[in-house]
Design an enzyme around this catalytic site. Structure first.
Site, PDB file in Angstrom:
ATOM      1  N   GLY A 126     116.324 145.483 103.597  1.00  0.00           N
ATOM      2  CA  GLY A 126     116.813 146.538 102.694  1.00  0.00           C
ATOM      3  C   GLY A 126     118.052 147.265 103.152  1.00  0.00           C
ATOM      4  CG  ASP A 180     112.176 138.391 113.539  1.00  0.00           C
ATOM      5  OD1 ASP A 180     112.346 137.963 112.380  1.00  0.00           O
ATOM      6  OD2 ASP A 180     112.364 137.692 114.553  1.00  0.00           O
ATOM      7  CG  HIS A 229     120.640 133.756  98.639  1.00  0.00           C
ATOM      8  ND1 HIS A 229     121.769 133.996  97.904  1.00  0.00           N
ATOM      9  CD2 HIS A 229     120.599 134.742  99.570  1.00  0.00           C
ATOM     10  CE1 HIS A 229     122.391 135.067  98.359  1.00  0.00           C
ATOM     11  NE2 HIS A 229     121.695 135.535  99.374  1.00  0.00           N
TER      12      HIS A 229
END
Length: 358
Positions: free
Chosen positions: A202, A244, A262
């Protein structure tokens, strides 16, 4: 085309035009947009409150006489590409060529809640642009990205060692998040009943803040690399957590993956999604993963939208070993990660919102 694959002269000239158009536009297209931002032209026209004449613009910019012709050439090229509208306006009782902003150049006005100037500044940074000159070498280097080949490190390592580029990257992502926030305002149904959500990757919290503003009862967690969030402070319903995503993801009713998957290959995406599935702790319909990504669909999308998605696929594939995906590729990922159902909905001009449930 004539027999034996021999081109007629007219076809040769048509091919030349097509080749040169893309060849010369390679640098001029993006750099002319950067030039317009650096000179503050969108801001000048916006603050002028009406279409501005060319002499007035030249005066404000204090352009040397020897560069006036070049400036007009750039402005006309930008207008041809849809970044300015050319009009006839009066200046000192004389009619002159003038310029107004278009929908695209309004996105370059600084200080607005939809300014994409930071994205332009990051993409046109010499370090980011230089890597594309290594495409041939990249082609023959097994499993290496363009960043590996050109800079000797992954993009994430490079950003970690270059604070200025890292800041530019975060500002670019934040500016893009503002566009997503505009779309999220019309997606109340997505957050209905959700009491907590974690925004994986984010960044500085642009999207999470928008969710908090729109849904004050929703607890938002921004989860990103420690160096991204370590100096950020939250509020009563917004917290920052470093970590992580390949190890674990904080617990919440729902998980938001906004332009994250992606960046990664299928195996990495499967691991991320499995961790998301472990993290979602809501009940019933609240328990879901919200994915905001491109879904390539040449059969239904307009040609321009398809072109953008395919260009992004090239960019992501070469730079990160990731990829943009078609629906059948998304479905395969979701099934392999253990999810039971998904629903794709339109989101922005090119992005889709995918809700996936266990």
């Amino acid at each position: 085309m004539t027999s034996n694959n021999v081109l007629k002269a007219s076809e040769i000239f048509e091919g030349q035009v097509h080749l040169y158009k893309h060849l010369y536009a390679h640098a001029i297209d993006c750099m002319s947009i950067k030039w317009m931002i650096e000179l503050g032209i969108p801001d000048i026209i916006h603050n002028h409150g009406q279409p501005i004449s060319f002499p007035k613009l030249v005066s404000i910019l204090q352009i040397p006489p020897s560069k006036v012709r070049g400036v007009k050439s750039l402005l006309r090229y930008l207008a041809h590409n849809g970044f300015l509208q050319i009009l006839r306006v009066n200046h000192n009782t004389e009619e002159n060529e003038g310029y107004a902003l278009t929908a695209a150049s309004q996105l370059l006005v600084k200080g607005t809640d939809h300014c994409l100037a930071p994205m332009v500044e990051y993409v046109t940074n010499p370090n980011a642009a230089h890597v594309w000159s290594h495409l041939k070498k990249w082609t023959y280097e097994d499993d290496l990205t363009l960043f590996d080949v050109s800079l000797g490190s992954t993009i994430w390592d490079f950003l970690g060692k270059n604070p200025a580029m890292n800041e530019s990257f975060n500002e670019a992502m934040a500016s893009d998040s503002q566009m997503m926030n505009l779309a999220l305002r019309g997606c109340n149904w997505v957050f209905e009943g959700v009491e907590s959500i974690v925004d994986v990757g984010g960044g500085t919290g642009t999207t999470a803040k928008a969710i908090c503003d729109a849904f004050p009862n929703v607890k938002c967690i921004v989860f990103d690399r420690p160096q991204v969030v370590e100096k950020l402070s939250g509020t009563s319903n917004l917290t920052y957590v470093g970590g992580d995503m390949f190890e674990s993801i904080p617990k919440a009713d729902a998980v938001l993956l906004k332009w994250i998957l992606h960046d990664w290959n299928d195996e990495d995406c499967k691991k991320i999604l499995e961790n998301c599935k472990e993290a979602i702790s809501g009940k019933g319909e609240r328990r879901k993963v919200i994915v905001i990504e491109n879904v390539i669909n040449e059969g239904q999308d307009e040609q321009g939208v398809t072109g953008l998605k395919l260009a992004l696929d090239v960019k992501i594939t070469c730079l990160l070993n990731g990829k943009e995906r078609r629906e059948e590729e998304w479905e395969k990922l979701f099934v392999e990660a253990g999810f039971g159902s998904y629903k794709i909905s339109p989101f922005t001009g090119c992005l889709s919102l995918i809700q996936i449930c266990p």
